[in-house]
Design a protein around this motif. Sequence first.
Motif, PDB file in Angstrom:
ATOM      1  N   ASN A   1       0.811  -1.226   0.000  1.00  0.00           N
ATOM      2  CA  ASN A   1       0.000   0.000   0.000  1.00  0.00           C
ATOM      3  C   ASN A   1       0.843   1.275   0.000  1.00  0.00           C
ATOM      4  N   LEU A   2       2.137   1.158  -0.242  1.00  0.00           N
ATOM      5  CA  LEU A   2       2.992   2.341  -0.212  1.00  0.00           C
ATOM      6  C   LEU A   2       2.636   3.328  -1.322  1.00  0.00           C
ATOM      7  N   VAL A   3       2.253   2.819  -2.455  1.00  0.00           N
ATOM      8  CA  VAL A   3       1.778   3.639  -3.567  1.00  0.00           C
ATOM      9  C   VAL A   3       0.448   3.052  -4.014  1.00  0.00           C
ATOM     10  N   LYS A   4      -0.502   3.908  -4.272  1.00  0.00           N
ATOM     11  CA  LYS A   4      -1.886   3.470  -4.492  1.00  0.00           C
ATOM     12  C   LYS A   4      -2.032   2.498  -5.652  1.00  0.00           C
ATOM     13  N   TRP A   5      -1.274   2.678  -6.735  1.00  0.00           N
ATOM     14  CA  TRP A   5      -1.582   1.987  -7.981  1.00  0.00           C
ATOM     15  C   TRP A   5      -0.797   0.696  -8.215  1.00  0.00           C
ATOM     16  N   PHE A   6       0.255   0.431  -7.444  1.00  0.00           N
ATOM     17  CA  PHE A   6       0.973  -0.810  -7.707  1.00  0.00           C
ATOM     18  C   PHE A   6       1.705  -1.306  -6.459  1.00  0.00           C
ATOM     19  N   ASN A   7       2.086  -2.574  -6.498  1.00  0.00           N
ATOM     20  CA  ASN A   7       2.733  -3.252  -5.386  1.00  0.00           C
ATOM     21  C   ASN A   7       4.214  -2.861  -5.317  1.00  0.00           C
TER      22      ASN A   7
ATOM     23  N   ARG B   1       1.148   6.510   1.618  1.00  0.00           N
ATOM     24  CA  ARG B   1       0.008   5.595   1.750  1.00  0.00           C
ATOM     25  C   ARG B   1      -1.317   6.336   1.898  1.00  0.00           C
ATOM     26  N   TYR B   2      -1.230   7.614   2.307  1.00  0.00           N
ATOM     27  CA  TYR B   2      -2.446   8.326   2.702  1.00  0.00           C
ATOM     28  C   TYR B   2      -2.701   9.600   1.903  1.00  0.00           C
ATOM     29  N   LEU B   3      -2.008   9.764   0.777  1.00  0.00           N
ATOM     30  CA  LEU B   3      -2.176  10.993  -0.003  1.00  0.00           C
ATOM     31  C   LEU B   3      -3.510  11.048  -0.731  1.00  0.00           C
ATOM     32  N   TRP B   4      -4.105   9.907  -0.997  1.00  0.00           N
ATOM     33  CA  TRP B   4      -5.378   9.860  -1.706  1.00  0.00           C
ATOM     34  C   TRP B   4      -6.428   9.134  -0.848  1.00  0.00           C
ATOM     35  N   GLY B   5      -7.494   9.833  -0.554  1.00  0.00           N
ATOM     36  CA  GLY B   5      -8.618   9.201   0.120  1.00  0.00           C
ATOM     37  C   GLY B   5      -8.564   9.188   1.637  1.00  0.00           C
ATOM     38  N   TYR B   6      -7.656   9.946   2.232  1.00  0.00           N
ATOM     39  CA  TYR B   6      -7.552   9.986   3.693  1.00  0.00           C
ATOM     40  C   TYR B   6      -7.589  11.436   4.168  1.00  0.00           C
ATOM     41  N   ASN B   7      -8.099  11.644   5.379  1.00  0.00           N
ATOM     42  CA  ASN B   7      -8.180  13.003   5.905  1.00  0.00           C
ATOM     43  C   ASN B   7      -6.839  13.423   6.501  1.00  0.00           C
ATOM     44  N   GLU B   8      -6.778  14.691   6.912  1.00  0.00           N
ATOM     45  CA  GLU B   8      -5.503  15.250   7.378  1.00  0.00           C
ATOM     46  C   GLU B   8      -5.024  14.624   8.678  1.00  0.00           C
ATOM     47  N   SER B   9      -5.904  14.171   9.544  1.00  0.00           N
ATOM     48  CA  SER B   9      -5.471  13.580  10.807  1.00  0.00           C
ATOM     49  C   SER B   9      -4.724  12.270  10.576  1.00  0.00           C
TER      50      SER B   9
END
Length: 557
Positions: free
Chosen positions: A156-162, A232-240
Amino acid sequence: MALSVSSFLVFNSNPTYDSSAAIDFFRFITFSNMEMKLIINGGHCHNQFWCTVLVSFVFCLLLFCLDYSVLYSSDNDVSFDSEKTQKAIQLAAIDEPSEIPVSNPISEDSQSFPFPENNVSLAVVDNITDPCSGKYIYVHRLPRRFNVEVLEDCRNLVKWFNMCPSLLNSGFGPKVDTPQGVLSGENWFETNQFMLELIFHQRIQQYECLTNDSSMASAVYIPFYAGLDVGRYLWGYNESVRDSSAFGIVDWLRKQLEWKRMFGRDHFFVAGRIAWDFRRRSDNESSWGSRLMNLPEFMNVTMLSIESSSWSNEFAVPYPTYFHPLSDIDVIRWQKRVRGRKRRHLFCFAGAPRPTMKESIRGEIIDQCLSATNRTCRFLDCKAEGNKCDTPVEVIKVFRDCKFCLQPPGDSYTRRSTFDSIISGCIPVFFHPYSAYAQYIWYFPKNYTKYSAYIPENDIKTYNVSIDRALSRYSEHRIKAMRKEVVKLIPKVIYANPKSRFEDAVDIAVKRVIKRVNKVREITREGKDPSAEFAVGNQWKSKLSGTVGDQPLEPLY
């Protein structure tokens, strides 16, 4: 008399020499001396002068023997002079290069030296200079959540690939199995550009001047994988969620003794993403990145990242390339290979257009490349099916055949491709000064014309410049001189095998960090405020970041 001298030589080389032997030898010499005296008095010596010389020689041997015996005593009492000799041998061994790399080759004796708090440049103990004085690095032992557990979440380090395969070989990724005659030896890997944090951590564990005593350290390294964590959290996660690790590492550091010495100004860490990923200014969920570098504590920390912003506590270090040699011989052979390569194309570009970015000039660059006359340009399309731009052999195959490699901004100002072109011996062409000139100041010459070409991006946007014609103005003599400078940069911009023994990008970064920390210590000793210039906006970099059009760069340097 001959018997007396030969006995001394045998005696002096005997490893079991002790005080009782010294007494026996003393009696033997005394007897021999008396015998000599009888010979002289009895008239057997016909030359009084030479007999006197012989007696004097025997007497000197006697004195030397007695003095030599003081150095050795029976039982286990070791004299001070003997201890100094042993310590000198140990220190000399530390300074000698070793063919077997170890993670911490510093002996216990060298770690016990009484260093002053300000880490002066040279420390002398028993007249022996400590080779690591002023170069010691202390590495924090962080809780697993800040590095190890991040890697465990590699899918899950990068959204699109392993990303799990990229962790192989100390972060270098899988080895290139089929170099196809393009690459050399076993020094090439499929390295991902975001793996710098792991690569740097593994490399610094082999640093020759590590210490477990933080009071001896000239700088303190924080092995926090900030880029891999926030990625891991740049897309789809809130700031907290994005800020969780940032607040966590601050809370942990503030409790450490090492932090309290200089409140973090001797600390540094490495980020495998661009600086703006850690400079979120608002708490809106739509805002990008984390707040790490805007937290008060990390305003006191030096960040090394693949692209810096205009803040003075940020410094850019090279992107990881595919080339990770083990020895300087590997580097020299590769340099010779790319320096002498005959290049068929005037220029080339490896990349893809950015149609959603209004300011991007990539579309225009691709158009000019495809329409260039006489096949003077080679284009490697990174958007096409079966993307070849992530394959080391395909990238180097293109760059090695080109004299110039175009490096326009992409998602940010900088590109990993810049360093792929350098290791290929291809002269980089920049279209914005913030793509290199304001970034890699520890690595690139100040005179940018020595190793690169510059075409203002505004001239491309307005179709005022033909890249083909602009680069055709460079003479073969000039191109050869520029390529020579590019090839000289190769060892400085690569991340070598952790077992290597030559200076690479990590060594250069550590030296400059230590120099920066020493400057802070000097300011503090002078009674000045060390925070005054530590983390402020750099006006020079700000000017370069805003430079567009045909504005000349020389006044800004």
